[in-house]
Every structure is written in C-alpha cells, then in structure tokens.
Design an enzyme around this catalytic site. Structure first.
Site, PDB file in Angstrom:
ATOM      1  N   ARG A  49     -16.933   2.001 -13.521  1.00  0.00           N
ATOM      2  CA  ARG A  49     -16.571   1.929 -12.100  1.00  0.00           C
ATOM      3  C   ARG A  49     -16.705   0.482 -11.628  1.00  0.00           C
ATOM      4  NH1 ARG A  49     -20.271   2.928  -8.692  1.00  0.00           N
ATOM      5  NH2 ARG A  49     -20.999   4.860  -9.633  1.00  0.00           N
ATOM      6  N   TYR A 101       4.217  -0.065   6.797  1.00  0.00           N
ATOM      7  CA  TYR A 101       4.343   1.050   5.857  1.00  0.00           C
ATOM      8  C   TYR A 101       3.671   2.305   6.431  1.00  0.00           C
ATOM      9  CZ  TYR A 101       3.545   3.871   1.695  1.00  0.00           C
ATOM     10  OH  TYR A 101       3.494   4.910   0.800  1.00  0.00           O
ATOM     11  N   ASP A 173       0.830  -7.678   2.933  1.00  0.00           N
ATOM     12  CA  ASP A 173       1.252  -6.681   1.947  1.00  0.00           C
ATOM     13  C   ASP A 173       2.533  -7.217   1.309  1.00  0.00           C
ATOM     14  OD1 ASP A 173       2.444  -4.521   0.624  1.00  0.00           O
ATOM     15  OD2 ASP A 173       1.619  -3.046   2.020  1.00  0.00           O
ATOM     16  N   LYS A 198       5.029  -0.121  -7.322  1.00  0.00           N
ATOM     17  CA  LYS A 198       6.412  -0.501  -7.066  1.00  0.00           C
ATOM     18  C   LYS A 198       6.876  -1.544  -8.090  1.00  0.00           C
ATOM     19  CE  LYS A 198       5.474   2.271  -3.661  1.00  0.00           C
ATOM     20  NZ  LYS A 198       5.063   1.822  -2.357  1.00  0.00           N
TER      21      LYS A 198
HETATM   22  C1  LIG Z   1       4.005   2.203  -1.459  1.00  0.00           C
HETATM   23  C2  LIG Z   1       3.462   1.207  -0.513  1.00  0.00           C
HETATM   24  C3  LIG Z   1       2.099   1.198  -0.156  1.00  0.00           C
HETATM   25  C4  LIG Z   1       1.132   2.243  -0.649  1.00  0.00           C
HETATM   26  O1  LIG Z   1       0.946   2.170  -2.021  1.00  0.00           O
HETATM   27  P1  LIG Z   1       0.556   3.425  -2.935  1.00  0.00           P
HETATM   28  O2  LIG Z   1       0.491   2.832  -4.296  1.00  0.00           O
HETATM   29  O3  LIG Z   1       1.613   4.463  -2.760  1.00  0.00           O
HETATM   30  O4  LIG Z   1      -0.772   3.922  -2.445  1.00  0.00           O
HETATM   31  C5  LIG Z   1       1.667   0.204   0.694  1.00  0.00           C
HETATM   32  N1  LIG Z   1       2.508  -0.721   1.188  1.00  0.00           N
HETATM   33  C6  LIG Z   1       3.820  -0.732   0.877  1.00  0.00           C
HETATM   34  C7  LIG Z   1       4.694  -1.778   1.473  1.00  0.00           C
HETATM   35  C8  LIG Z   1       4.342   0.229   0.032  1.00  0.00           C
HETATM   36  O5  LIG Z   1       5.647   0.224  -0.259  1.00  0.00           O
END
Ligand SMILES: *Cc1c(COP(=O)(O)O)cnc(C)c1O
Length: 381
Positions: A49, A101, A173, A198
C-alpha cells in the site's frame, strides 16, 4: 529529469532493465510485502500500500513526462482528485470551470460540500470572471483544458498567475491533452492530475490515475494521505499503464491528425451545424491552444442540425466508431453526452445540448473513420 527527449523518456525513464535478471520489461511485482533483514531494515519497500516497485517505475516515468519532480500513481483519476482534496480543510473553497468533468463535479458538490468545503463554478475562458471569483479566496483552483464536451481552451499561465496572487493552489487536470501535448507545470500549475484510464493507458483496458508536482511538501502530504486512505493501483494495472505510455507520442500524433481530418469533414457536412475542435482556426480557443499545446488532441464535438433525434440516430448507425463512454483509446468512440456521460449532472451549471455528439477519434485509418461517419450521417438525415 533525464537528458532524453519525451519519446525516449516515455520508453526508458523509471524502467531500466531489471538489475537482478536483466529483464528488459519492468517486472510486475505482484507482492503485498517484502522481506526485512532486521526489524525495520529493508530495501525501500515494506508493504505494497505504501510502495511497490512496478508502481515506482510508473510514477518515475509519469513525473518525467510532465517535466515534474514527483509522481504518484492512483487506483483511478477520481482517487487522485480525491487525494488532492485531502489538502483542503473545512471552510476552504474550490474554484472550478463550469464544465468540469462530471465525476469531479459530483465529488465537489455531493461529497466535499458535506465536509464544509464549498465550490464555485465559472466560465474560465473569461479571465475577468476568474479574477472576480478570486475575491471569494478559493484555496484551490482546479482547471481542465481542453474541457469536456465543448473542448474549451483555458489559459493555464494567465489563470495560474491570477490564482497565485491570492495564494491559491493551481491544479490542472491534463487528461484530455496528455503530457505529450501540454505540460501544465511549465505553465505555472502547482499540481497536474490525470486519469491514466484515457490517453496515458491508451487502450481502454485499465482504470488509473496520477498526480505530478514539483513541490516536495505537496508530494509528501499527498503520499501520506494516499498511504493512509489507500487509493493505490495494483502492480498489474501500473504495468499496463506503463506499457501504454511507451507509445504515447506516436499515438497522440495520429489521434490529432485523425481528429483534424474528422473535424474538417464534419464541418463541411450538411447535417452538422457546428464543430468544436481546438485545431480549427475558428475555434474560440485556437490561439491560446497554439501557445500552450504542441498539438490539439484527439477529441472532437459536433452539433447535429436534426437535434437529439438525429444525434441518437447517428450514434446507433456508426460501425467503426463504438458507442461508449470514456475516451483516449486507440479505437474510435462516440458519446451522446446528454444521455450518457453528462446525464447525471443534476443541478450542474453545464447545459449539454441534446443534439451534441462527442467523438474520441482513434488511430484507425482516417478514411475509414470519414467513410463511417458519412454513412451514419446519411442514414440519420
Ligand atoms: C475520466 C476522467 C476523470 C476521472 O478518471 P477515472 O479514471 O475515470 O476515475 C477525471 N478527469 C477527466 C478529465 C476525465 O476525463
């Protein structure tokens, strides 16, 4: 940071051949615990962890790609953002874009609010609105660019400057651009966060998140909270992301080339009334995007003249584009935000048009993508 350029760092940083066996690929250290020679004497790892060597490899590589000093890998993008929220205290405020998001919006409004942390949402393309929102003294300014689903471009350097005047922490982000196209730390951000689900993973086969910063203090606080709260990725998932990252540069170049072809095709189509792609010269954020990005990404949104009915018909008629949530994989995906990704944003300041389609343009042959969209648009109109 190493001497190499981006593509080389993506393949080698944090991933030297295994010192014990010479294995060229980073081993998946599928272990929860580590032998100690004497109590509390070990080789840097005591419990998974807290740390795991496969995770360390990924963290080192991601930090390098963001031109940052410290990286942390998480179980998901939301786990990463939640851990950043642990930097806040009751009474603190968050400022975010009005089209943040959906999962982040839900975290801010439905969870953090209960802990005494309020959030405001403004259109951050308008810097005067950002400046007046700073009067409420947000502790944290969270931004995304390009945004979802309208692909708005926010000026990271200018917003960071405004936020820093008021000592706010600037978190970007960077999921939509990926570090190949945009490096927010160099533009003045304090922290970069990713959903590695992504583009970084890049193959729609893993869920993960990451945080990169140059601040030792922020890193250590986040690491403490990650270990205390436990939002860690497993070693196999780290390995999958690490493998995806090796091809990030070539994938992003193709994503962007295909997205531009798709955007230009859609713009010329009689069934479409509007196209959003930051690489089109008439996109409102095109100039800022040219300054702060090396490429315009793989996401395209468009509005159907026939509204919701037409959008749903196109979504059901494509054969190469798969109707699915998420983005950033090698395969092209199509999303109807009003009924899919953005359907649960109750009370959100963001109104999503029923006729909107969001495309995550993959790395298939561009002509097959255009042919697929052409036949689906013909059948729907
Ligand atoms: C998908 C996404 C998230 C969240 O990520 P997860 O891996 O699904 O928890 C946060 N910010 C953006 C811009 C995203 O596209």
């Amino acid at each position: 940071m190493s001497r190499w350029r981006f593509e080389t760092r993506a393949i080698h940083d944090g991933q030297p051949p295994d010192p014990t066996t010479g294995a060229v690929m980073t081993p998946i250290y599928q272990t929860s615990t580590y032998a100690q020679s004497e109590p509390a004497v070990h080789k840097g790892y005591d419990y998974s962890r807290t740390a795991n060597p496969t995770r360390t490899a990924l963290e080192t590589c991601l930090a390098s790609l963001e031109e940052g000093t410290y990286g942390l890998a998480f179980a998901s993008g939301m786990a990463a953002i939640t851990t950043i929220a642990y930097l806040l205290n009751p009474g603190d405020r968050v400022l975010a874009p009005d089209d943040v998001y959906g999962g982040t919006y839900r975290l801010l409004v439905q969870i953090l609010q209960r802990y005494g942390i309020a959030s405001s949402f403004v259109d951050m393309t308008d810097l005067t609105r950002v400046e007046s929102a700073m009067a409420a003294r947000p502790r944290l300014v969270l931004l995304e660019t390009p945004t979802n689903p309208y692909l708005k471009i926010l000026d990271i350097a200018r917003i960071a400057e405004l936020a820093h005047v008021h000592d706010a922490l600037v978190v970007v982000d960077n999921t939509f651009a990926s570090p190949y196209f945009q490096q927010p730390l160099a533009l003045g951000a304090d922290v970069v966060v990713h959903s590695t689900t992504k583009y970084l993973g890049g193959h729609s086969d893993v869920v993960g998140g990451a945080v990169v910063t140059n601040s030792k203090e922020i890193h250590e606080t986040l690491k403490f909270h990650q270990n205390a709260a436990g939002a860690i990725p497993g070693p196999f998932d780290c390995w999958v992301v690490l493998r995806g990252v090796k091809t990030l540069g070539v994938r992003m170049d193709r994503h962007a080339a295909n997205a531009l072809a798709v955007a230009q095709f859609l713009r010329g189509h009689r069934a479409i009334s509007r196209v959003w792609y930051p690489g089109l010269p008439d996109h409102p954020g095109h100039d800022v995007a040219r300054q702060q990005m090396k490429g315009f990404g793989g996401m395209v949104s468009c509005l159907l003249k026939g509204g919701g009915r037409a959008a749903r018909a196109v979504a059901a008629a494509t054969r190469v584009f798969i109707l699915a949530e998420s983005l950033g994989g090698v395969e092209s995906l199509l999303d109807h935000p009003a009924s899919m990704t953005h359907s649960s944003l109750e009370g959100s300041p963001l109104q999503v048009d029923e006729g909107l389609l969001r495309l995550s343009v993959g790395i298939e042959h561009a002509q097959d993508l255009l042919d697929d969209l052409a036949q689906a648009l013909d059948r729907a109109s």
